[in-house]
Design a protein around this motif. Structure first.
Motif, PDB file in Angstrom:
ATOM      1  N   THR A   1       0.819  -1.215   0.000  1.00 23.30           N
ATOM      2  CA  THR A   1       0.000   0.000   0.000  1.00 23.30           C
ATOM      3  C   THR A   1       0.848   1.259   0.000  1.00 23.30           C
ATOM      4  O   THR A   1       0.628   2.189  -0.782  1.00 23.30           O
ATOM      5  CB  THR A   1      -0.936   0.001   1.220  1.00 23.30           C
TER       6      THR A   1
ATOM      7  N   LEU B   1       0.875   3.706  -3.326  1.00 28.69           N
ATOM      8  CA  LEU B   1       0.271   5.039  -3.272  1.00 28.69           C
ATOM      9  C   LEU B   1       1.322   6.140  -3.345  1.00 28.69           C
ATOM     10  O   LEU B   1       1.225   7.046  -4.170  1.00 28.69           O
ATOM     11  CB  LEU B   1      -0.549   5.189  -1.985  1.00 28.69           C
TER      12      LEU B   1
ATOM     13  N   VAL C   1      -7.140   9.006  -6.826  1.00 31.58           N
ATOM     14  CA  VAL C   1      -7.261   7.787  -6.012  1.00 31.58           C
ATOM     15  C   VAL C   1      -7.916   8.117  -4.675  1.00 31.58           C
ATOM     16  O   VAL C   1      -8.794   7.392  -4.193  1.00 31.58           O
ATOM     17  CB  VAL C   1      -5.878   7.139  -5.798  1.00 31.58           C
ATOM     18  N   ALA C   2      -7.490   9.235  -4.076  1.00 35.57           N
ATOM     19  CA  ALA C   2      -8.058   9.642  -2.786  1.00 35.57           C
ATOM     20  C   ALA C   2      -9.546   9.958  -2.905  1.00 35.57           C
ATOM     21  O   ALA C   2     -10.341   9.603  -2.024  1.00 35.57           O
ATOM     22  CB  ALA C   2      -7.303  10.856  -2.242  1.00 35.57           C
ATOM     23  N   GLU C   3      -9.925  10.615  -3.998  1.00 37.98           N
ATOM     24  CA  GLU C   3     -11.344  10.919  -4.210  1.00 37.98           C
ATOM     25  C   GLU C   3     -12.156   9.631  -4.367  1.00 37.98           C
ATOM     26  O   GLU C   3     -13.258   9.502  -3.825  1.00 37.98           O
ATOM     27  CB  GLU C   3     -11.502  11.807  -5.445  1.00 37.98           C
TER      28      GLU C   3
ATOM     29  N   PHE D   1     -11.391   6.768  -3.124  1.00 40.90           N
ATOM     30  CA  PHE D   1     -11.442   6.150  -1.797  1.00 40.90           C
ATOM     31  C   PHE D   1     -12.569   6.755  -0.961  1.00 40.90           C
ATOM     32  O   PHE D   1     -13.337   6.043  -0.317  1.00 40.90           O
ATOM     33  CB  PHE D   1     -10.100   6.330  -1.093  1.00 40.90           C
TER      34      PHE D   1
ATOM     35  N   ASP E   1     -15.232   8.176  -2.049  1.00 40.06           N
ATOM     36  CA  ASP E   1     -16.503   7.713  -2.618  1.00 40.06           C
ATOM     37  C   ASP E   1     -16.896   6.349  -2.070  1.00 40.06           C
ATOM     38  O   ASP E   1     -18.065   6.091  -1.755  1.00 40.06           O
ATOM     39  CB  ASP E   1     -16.425   7.644  -4.143  1.00 40.06           C
ATOM     40  N   THR E   2     -15.914   5.462  -1.961  1.00 38.93           N
ATOM     41  CA  THR E   2     -16.221   4.095  -1.528  1.00 38.93           C
ATOM     42  C   THR E   2     -16.693   4.059  -0.078  1.00 38.93           C
ATOM     43  O   THR E   2     -17.405   3.115   0.307  1.00 38.93           O
ATOM     44  CB  THR E   2     -15.012   3.168  -1.685  1.00 38.93           C
ATOM     45  N   LEU E   3     -16.299   5.043   0.722  1.00 40.18           N
ATOM     46  CA  LEU E   3     -16.719   5.062   2.125  1.00 40.18           C
ATOM     47  C   LEU E   3     -18.227   5.176   2.270  1.00 40.18           C
ATOM     48  O   LEU E   3     -18.786   4.803   3.307  1.00 40.18           O
ATOM     49  CB  LEU E   3     -16.049   6.224   2.860  1.00 40.18           C
TER      50      LEU E   3
END
Length: 428
Positions: A396, A400, A417-419, A421, A423-425
């Motif tokens: 990881t 990243l 990638v952070a955005e 991530f 979204d997935t929350l």
């Protein structure tokens, strides 16, 4: 939901002490005290002090206790939802203060590169220009000469950390205070992470450089009660040198059709249960409890730093951290990739933090870490050996942070990638 926590394939058991910061656990007895406070005040809301007078008093006492701890008993403060809100509120305060008292309409602030991202976040929210100043590569303190050169007529605020998040080091607050005094601008000291460690260092027998309201030029300090104060998550305090400065933090609307609206921070309604839990935690620990906690945590952190310096030649400790955080990078001339080491530590059950500029890994020691210091060092040595013999390059941290250095568009890619991530929350 309980099974998700207990049986997840990648679950990190924070109770075994292998998590860097994140969980500042005061013990099972403390947890019972906090839960009891929650139960009694679960529906309380300090927005209505006439309905919940005890919560109002508890909040005032939390602020008063922190002001005393930071040597400004006649100052003023407000509780917030956490360190980020404390910092954003301070930024807002100085923006409005500078507009009213200095006529500054295009405000600017000067922060170390090691300052918490919440300062950039607050500046973005409040429309403030930020000057980011590098730190000395050896001391990890902000370059005072560069700070001095960056000050201009639009400067409203200087920032220093005691201690910072990336490497746990402390800026030269005295030097920053002299600059702030000379130019008649604010100086905010971020003690969110130093919280209930820094004020007890001297009494606990550790050396510490001046950092609190006794330093000339310091005008505000943020302190997270929910870190080493062992309060429930969602509580912090921002303190000011006096009540007059604090008023610039308030939002007041006397003309709203719903009645006069006034709030001290971003939120309107707030969870009184968290305030009650914080008050209960502070009362339960008391001065002696925090002093002993400081002794054990800082002793563990200094042991980790000493053993890395003396036993692990492949690494170097960044700066001279005075409190609870120790960051380590690859030693000069070493081909070791420290992020690879961080990934190898993850496979051994550790949850450490990767930082950048330079690439490093840090651990924020908590009470849970104290019993597992020997295991940390042993695992660190094994992880280094494995990283040198069989680097995978696909952990990881490597993936990243390597992506961020991969090309000129690397940082943009990391942002996407952070955005994703985030979204997935919110996928139920």
């Amino acid at each position: 939901m309980a099974k998700m926590d207990e049986e997840g394939g990648h679950h990190v058991n924070w109770k075994d002490g292998r998590v860097s910061g994140a969980v500042y656990h005061g013990g099972e007895d403390m947890q019972k005290v906090i839960v009891a406070a929650f139960e009694r005040y679960c529906v309380s809301n300090p927005l209505h002090p006439d309905v919940f007078p005890a919560v109002r008093k508890m909040e005032a006492e939390i602020v008063a206790m922190c002001l005393k701890m930071y040597n400004n008993p006649n100052g003023a403060g407000v509780t917030t939802s956490g360190g980020t809100e404390s910092i954003i509120m301070a930024v807002k305060t100085y923006r409005d203060w500078a507009r009213v008292t200095k006529g500054i309409t295009e405000p600017e602030m000067i922060i170390p590169i090691s300052a918490h991202a919440a300062f950039d976040k607050g500046a973005e929210y409040m429309g403030i220009k930020v000057h980011t100043i590098p730190v000395n590569p050896e001391t990890r303190q902000v370059d005072i000469k560069r700070v001095r050169r960056a000050i201009n007529p639009n400067t409203m605020l200087l920032v220093g950390s005691a201690v910072n998040f990336p490497d746990g080091c402390q800026d030269d607050i005295v030097a920053l205070g002299k600059l702030a005094s000379k130019h008649k601008i604010g100086l905010h000291v971020d003690c969110c992470l130093g919280s209930f460690i820094m004020p007890f260092l001297e009494e606990a027998g550790f050396s510490v450089q001046p950092f609190d309201f006794r330093v000339e030029g310091v005008t505000s300090i943020s302190c997270d009660t929910h870190k080493y104060g062992f309060a429930p998550k969602g509580n912090s305090v921002v303190m000011y040198k006096d009540a007059q400065l604090r008023r610039f933090q308030y939002y007041v609307n006397p003309d709203w059709t719903g009645g006069v609206y006034a709030s001290p921070s971003i939120a309107g309604s707030r969870p009184g249960a968290l305030i009650a839990g914080t008050w209960a935690a502070m009362q339960y620990m008391g001065h002696s409890g925090y002093l002993e906690s400081c002794k054990s945590i800082v002793t563990a952190a200094k042991t980790i730093a000493h053993r890395i310096r003396t036993e692990v030649t492949e690494l170097r400790v960044l700066g001279n951290p005075p409190a609870s955080v120790v960051a380590f990078a690859a030693a000069p001339g070493s081909s070791l990739n420290v992020l690879e080491v961080g990934d190898k530590m993850s496979k051994r059950g550790w949850h450490l933090n990767a930082v950048t500029n330079p690439a490093a890994v840090h651990i924020a020691v908590t009470r849970l870490t104290v019993p597992v210091v020997d295991q940390l060092i042993a695992d660190l040595k094994d992880a280094i050996g494995e990283a040198k013999l069989s680097p995978s390059g696909n952990g990881t941290m490597m993936t990243l942070y390597g992506l961020g250095q991969s090309s000129p568009v690397g940082p943009t890619m990391v942002g996407h990638v952070a955005e994703a991530f985030l979204d997935t929350l919110y996928k139920a």
